[in-house]
Every structure is written in C-alpha cells, then in structure tokens.
Design an enzyme around this catalytic site. Structure first.
Site, short mmCIF file in Angstrom:
data_model
loop_
_atom_site.label_atom_id
_atom_site.label_comp_id
_atom_site.label_asym_id
_atom_site.label_seq_id
_atom_site.Cartn_x
_atom_site.Cartn_y
_atom_site.Cartn_z
N GLY A 1 -33.32 3.45 2.13
CA GLY A 1 -34.48 2.89 1.74
C GLY A 1 -35.74 2.31 2.43
O GLY A 1 -36.84 1.44 1.63
N PHE B 1 -29.13 26.09 11.52
CA PHE B 1 -27.81 25.60 11.22
C PHE B 1 -27.70 26.04 10.34
O PHE B 1 -27.75 27.31 9.10
CB PHE B 1 -28.93 24.36 10.17
CG PHE B 1 -28.39 22.70 11.04
CD1 PHE B 1 -29.04 23.15 12.57
CD2 PHE B 1 -28.12 21.41 10.36
CE1 PHE B 1 -28.33 21.58 13.22
CE2 PHE B 1 -27.46 20.64 10.67
CZ PHE B 1 -27.76 20.28 12.41
N GLN C 1 -17.00 16.10 1.57
CA GLN C 1 -17.47 16.78 2.13
C GLN C 1 -16.89 16.36 3.34
O GLN C 1 -16.49 15.73 3.89
CB GLN C 1 -18.68 17.39 2.78
CG GLN C 1 -19.02 18.08 4.23
CD GLN C 1 -20.24 18.75 4.12
OE1 GLN C 1 -21.91 18.40 4.71
NE2 GLN C 1 -21.16 19.37 3.12
N HIS D 1 -16.33 17.59 7.46
CA HIS D 1 -17.64 18.46 8.48
C HIS D 1 -16.43 19.26 9.56
O HIS D 1 -15.49 18.67 10.03
CB HIS D 1 -17.82 17.65 9.60
CG HIS D 1 -19.06 17.88 10.33
ND1 HIS D 1 -19.08 18.80 11.26
CD2 HIS D 1 -20.33 17.72 10.22
CE1 HIS D 1 -20.47 19.20 11.81
NE2 HIS D 1 -21.46 18.70 10.70
N LEU E 1 -18.75 12.76 14.99
CA LEU E 1 -19.13 13.65 14.93
C LEU E 1 -19.75 14.81 15.98
O LEU E 1 -19.93 14.54 17.18
CB LEU E 1 -20.39 13.70 13.96
CG LEU E 1 -20.85 14.95 13.26
CD1 LEU E 1 -19.88 15.76 12.36
CD2 LEU E 1 -22.68 14.53 13.44
N GLU F 1 -23.72 19.34 14.24
CA GLU F 1 -23.68 21.12 14.27
C GLU F 1 -25.10 21.97 14.68
O GLU F 1 -24.53 22.99 14.61
CB GLU F 1 -24.49 21.12 12.37
CG GLU F 1 -24.12 22.86 11.66
CD GLU F 1 -23.58 22.45 9.95
OE1 GLU F 1 -24.84 23.25 9.70
OE2 GLU F 1 -22.94 22.02 10.12
N ARG G 1 -20.57 24.12 5.99
CA ARG G 1 -19.17 23.81 6.26
C ARG G 1 -18.21 23.32 5.97
O ARG G 1 -17.21 23.43 6.43
CB ARG G 1 -19.53 22.08 6.49
CG ARG G 1 -21.20 21.78 7.14
CD ARG G 1 -21.13 20.17 6.99
NE ARG G 1 -22.75 20.40 8.07
CZ ARG G 1 -23.36 19.28 7.83
NH1 ARG G 1 -23.14 18.31 7.44
NH2 ARG G 1 -24.00 18.91 9.23
N HIS H 1 -17.26 13.03 6.35
CA HIS H 1 -18.53 13.61 6.80
C HIS H 1 -19.35 12.84 5.70
O HIS H 1 -19.76 12.36 6.20
CB HIS H 1 -18.78 14.86 6.67
CG HIS H 1 -19.97 14.39 7.92
ND1 HIS H 1 -20.68 13.89 9.31
CD2 HIS H 1 -20.96 15.71 7.54
CE1 HIS H 1 -21.82 14.35 9.39
NE2 HIS H 1 -22.05 15.19 8.49
N ARG I 1 -22.93 20.11 1.02
CA ARG I 1 -23.88 19.65 1.04
C ARG I 1 -24.36 20.79 2.38
O ARG I 1 -23.36 20.90 2.85
CB ARG I 1 -24.54 18.54 1.71
CG ARG I 1 -25.96 18.58 2.51
CD ARG I 1 -25.69 16.59 2.68
NE ARG I 1 -24.70 16.26 4.03
CZ ARG I 1 -25.07 16.61 4.84
NH1 ARG I 1 -26.18 17.26 5.42
NH2 ARG I 1 -24.54 15.79 5.95
#
Length: 575
Positions: free
Chosen positions: A15, A118, A231, A233, A243, A246, A277, A348, A389
């Site tokens: 946004g 990653f 997803q 995680h 979390l 990662e 993931r 996640h 993702r």
C-alpha cells in the site's frame, strides 16, 4: 460522506509503495490510506530475512533469468511466468530505489548492499537489513508518503467494499476511537490488506492478519484465487509459533533431530537446510511423525526439532541475526549462542488471494476485470508464487507490484467520473450489522469459537492433507459457522470496542477458512504447499491451472483459469 480520488486499504509495504508511486506520477491526486492499525505496525515490519534482487554484489554469475527460473521451480510450476519475469527483471531497480529513499541495508566492506543465501535460490541474491528488513523498508516508505501529503486514516476498520454494477465505488469504515461510521467514496479502490495466518492456531502472523480484505472481496462477489496454497514456514519458534527467520539458515544454521542428525540430507541433499519452505516443512513433520522430534527435557519423540546456531559464534549471530536471538531468548528462554532453538512448522504466508493481472487490476473471472478495483501484496494473487513462495520474494512482490499497481491507478483514475452511491443505505446496513452483534445474548465467547475454528483448520488442512481429513474439517467449519449467533459480547460501548472488532474479524476467518478447505478438497494432487497423502503426485494434465473460488454462505463454486507459461516448461522438481 468522505471523498478521495483513490483510497488504499492497508498500510503495509504494498500500500505504501503504491501511494508513493501515485504521488510521483500524479501529485495532484487526493490519496487516502485506511489501516486498522497504525501503518508502521502493519505486519510488513515483521518481515526479517530480506528482499531478493540480482544485484550481483556477491555473485557475478547471477541473472534475472536465474531468479525467474528459481521462482517458477519453487512455485511447482503454478506461477504465471509473465508475472515472474516482471518480478525478477524489475528487482534490482526497485531495490536501488529503496536505497535512494533511505533504507538502511546491511553493507559489504566496500559499501555495496550485502546479499545472503536463501532457500530455493541458486545464487546469493537476498539483500537485507540484518534480520529486520521489512521494518527498515516500511519506515522509509511511510516517511515518504507522509512527505507527499497522503491522508492517513489509521485505526479505522473497513467493514465493506462498495461494489455495484461491476464497479468498486468506495468503502464503509468504522472508527475504533469513537465508533463512528463513515462511507468513503473514491474513483478507485485498492486493497493491500495482507494475509490471513490467524485462520490457523499456530502462525508467525500478527493478530491483525485475519483476511479481512479477502473476505470483503469474496462477500462482494469477487473470486479468490488458489487459496488452498498456504505456506508453512519450517522454523516457527516452539511453542509460540513466531518466526525464526530463514536468514538464520542462510547464515549457516543446521536443522538437527533427536538423534543429532542433519536430517535434511535425506530430503534435499543438494540444498540441505536451504531447500524451499514446503519441502523443509514436510521434512520436519515427517521427522516428528517418525518419533525423531525432541522434548524440552531433551528426550526423543517430542513436538519440535532443533535449529542449531552454536557453530556460527556470538559475533556472527549478534551482527547478522540479532532479532532472532532476541525472540528465542525472550519467548523461549534460549540463548542461541550456547543452546539450539526449538522449532516446528508454523503457518506463514498466503500464496492465494484476490486475483489480479500484471497491472494490479482485480479479475472478476478468467477473462473479465472489476472496474476501478485494484489489489497488490499478500492479499492479491498475481501468481508470482504459484503453489509455494521462495523466501525474500514476498517483500519484492510488495515493492514491484505495489509500484506497478500505483502507476496503473495514477493513469487510470485521471478520466474516471465520481461514482453515484446511496450513502444512507450503506450506513444503515453497517449500523444494523454492528447492533445485531452487540445485541446477541448467547453463552459463547469470541475466543472460544475462534480457537475452535483455528484448531479445525490446523487439524484438517495442515502440512499434510487427505480427502477424509479435509471433508471432516469442512463439516466442522460449517457447524462452527452456525454457532456464531451464540457469541456474546460484554462490551456494548462505542469507545475503542476491540471486542466488536474481534467479532468482525472472526467472520472473516470463517469465510477465508471455508474457501481454503473447499479448494484443497477439489485439488486432487500434491503441488507445492498443498500436499495430499492420498494423491501424492503432481498432475499437470489435470491440475496445472489456477482455482477461482466464488463464495456464498450456502455454497462455494469453483472455476479454473489457465497458468501462463512463457519461459519454462514444467519438469520434475528436485533439490
């Protein structure tokens, strides 16, 4: 009645980036942003690990084509490849733009932006600000839109999207401060309302991630795309669910089972802890099922595995991932310099959402568009993530498609007339809805029903799914919907009635949950984050297509839409 040329619902990265782009292209536009929290308390600030871009600062062999391939492969070939190409091509440009806006990225010794490894990425391309990347980016974007004079309605809850004759005309708002109701009329409406992790009982998402935008769109007749792809995680802190980024594995941490084995060698021998993931979450779940989880006393058969950072050393831990150390210490009493962190999969991210084209325009069907309605970020599905993702692509999507959607709106809205709408009707309907909730006299508390909904979703539509478990879950969820009229509110006041907001959010959770389960039941294959134990193969002939779910309280109708294939043919996914 409030009036603005454009209203953006949601104060996070997508946004804010859209608002900034509109201000740059058409500074004369009257822009408004509505958020149920203050914008810098949006869930975007919780994004830790980084933002992917082929800057080649640490890897000369990287390319946007390699980034695109990694993303499509990671998506299990459900991503729309035209959208992925835009994501990967524009990534370096948008990251440099963020740097020029003042984002404090971590640096290499020569001053260039640092990049780390990653999960699922074949090159070190993730730019980062320690492990607080979302926080660093959002603060600068928000400062910049304030400088541009965007009107901010913070701590206003949006009750309804006004959509008539296939045109978005505005929104109905409720002010948390004093209970005031307002209709806001706009020449264009954009949703950037984020995800819905709170549909499940264990999630890394904040308490505001209740899927309100998706629910409002669905209730207005807009389809939701690919909602069955949720997803998990792999490294949620046990038992809190928050979390552990990662980034920790990107910096070299190990996943260890009760036998002391780095078990990812069994599941992804090449990528190890940096597998995508969905693969890593399933691996951990299988280890737990096999009795190789760990209890808090260190014995086998427990509910978590260990994330081991100890070999990284204090200096690296405190400079590269300080927030993760802090979270583990504060919420689990673990000093990660000297002890492994207990982790297990946690909900996640939502790959699915409000369907949009590459310009950010909302789809009414596979072929049609909704006039004057736009969306970007996690609430939208332009399908750059497909069925799964890759880490550090979500911040990138927010910035790339926030910018694109903002540019589309800035040009689109110039020749749009003000819509006609009956303000009194919408105010009355909103007042009646709120009063009905306040007048309910049942015995059920909001948190009791919400917990049952969240437990139902977790137990019946989790990391692994079957026809039997999903069907049972749908029946339970439909029964829980009937109990909503038994919810009792103690707070009947107008000032800061958070109980009323929780009751409204619970309605959103139930709508979104039912759509997720319905799509999951009908997708009889395993693809990405959707893993069916009764249909264990990916079935491209039958299911290489996007789900479009049309909601009604009685029945959810599913239609399907082709996947856009431009660069890469689907192949077996190995790591």
């Amino acid at each position: 009645m409030l009036e603005h040329d454009v209203v953006i619902v949601g104060g996070g990265l997508a946004g804010c980036r859209a608002a900034l782009e509109m201000s740059r292209i058409a500074p004369h536009l009257d822009l408004a942003m509505v958020a149920k929290t203050h914008p810098i308390r949006s869930h975007s600030v919780a994004a830790q690990g980084g933002i992917a871009a082929t800057l080649k600062n640490v890897d000369d062999l990287d390319s946007w084509e390699a980034h695109a391939f990694d993303t499509v492969k990671g998506s299990d070939y459900l991503a729309d490849q035209d959208a992925v190409e835009i994501l990967a091509r524009e990534a370096p440009e948008v990251v440099i733009d963020l740097e020029h806006l003042g984002v404090l990225f971590s640096r290499l010794e020569d001053g260039r932006i640092a990049q780390r490894a990653f999960g699922g990425h074949s090159h070190r391309r993730t730019c980062y600000a320690a492990d607080k990347t979302g926080h660093a980016i959002l603060h600068e974007l928000y400062n910049n839109i304030l400088r541009q004079g965007v009107t901010i309605y913070d701590e206003w809850y949006v009750l309804r999207l006004i959509l008539e004759d296939n045109r978005a005309k505005g929104i109905v708002l409720y002010h948390l401060l004093d209970g005031a109701l307002q209709v806001l009329r706009a020449r264009a409406v954009m949703f950037a309302t984020g995800g819905y992790g709170r549909v499940f009982n264990t999630t890394s998402n904040d308490f505001a991630s209740t899927g309100d935008g998706l629910s409002m769109a669905a209730m207005a007749g807009v389809p939701l795309e690919d909602m069955e792809f949720v997803q998990f995680h792999p490294t949620g802190l046990y038992p809190a669910g928050v979390l552990i980024s990662e980034a920790v594995r990107g910096e070299g941490a190990y996943l260890i089972n009760s036998e002391g084995d780095r078990f990812m060698a069994t599941y992804a021998p090449k990528q190890m802890e940096l597998a995508p993931r969905d693969i890593t979450s399933r691996a951990i779940t299988r280890e737990l099922r096999a009795g190789r989880g760990i209890h808090l006393d260190g014995s086998a058969g427990g509910p978590f595995v260990h994330l081991d950072l100890r070999h990284m050393g204090r200096e690296k831990i405190m400079s590269r991932v300080p927030f993760c150390w802090e979270e583990a210490h504060r919420l689990a009493g673990v000093d990660a310099v000297h002890e492994p962190i207990p982790v297990r999969p946690t909900v996640h991210y939502s790959m699915g959402g409000i369907p949009v084209n590459i310009a950010g325009q909302v789809r009414s069907s596979a072929e049609g568009l909704v006039d004057n309605f736009f969306a970007a970020g996690e609430c939208a599905c332009v399908s750059v993530h497909g069925a799964n993702r890759l880490g550090s692509n979500s911040l990138l999507e927010c910035v790339v498609y926030g910018r694109r959607t903002g540019a589309t709106i800035a040009h689109y809205v110039q020749d749009q007339d003000w819509p006609d709408l009956d303000e009194s009707r919408y105010l009355q309907e909103a007042q009646d809805r709120l009063q009905q909730l306040l007048d309910q006299s049942g015995e059920l508390r909001i948190d009791q029903l919400r917990q049952r909904v969240q437990d139902c979703m977790a137990n019946h539509c989790g990391v692994f799914r079957t026809d039997e478990t999903i069907s049972e879950g749908l029946q339970q969820l439909q029964a829980l919907k009937q109990q909503y009229v038994q919810v009792r509110l103690d707070d009947s006041g107008k000032l800061w009635n958070t109980e009323l907001i929780e009751a409204l959010e619970l309605q959103s959770l139930m709508v979104v949950g039912e759509v997720i389960m319905t799509g999951a039941l009908q997708r009889r294959e395993s693809r990405g984050a959707h893993s069916r134990e009764d249909f264990q193969r990916r079935e491209d002939e039958t299911f290489l297509k996007h789900t479009l779910a049309y909601y009604s309280p009685e029945v959810i109708h599913l239609h399907y839409m082709p996947v856009t294939l431009t660069m890469f043919e689907p192949q077996e996914r190995k790591y």
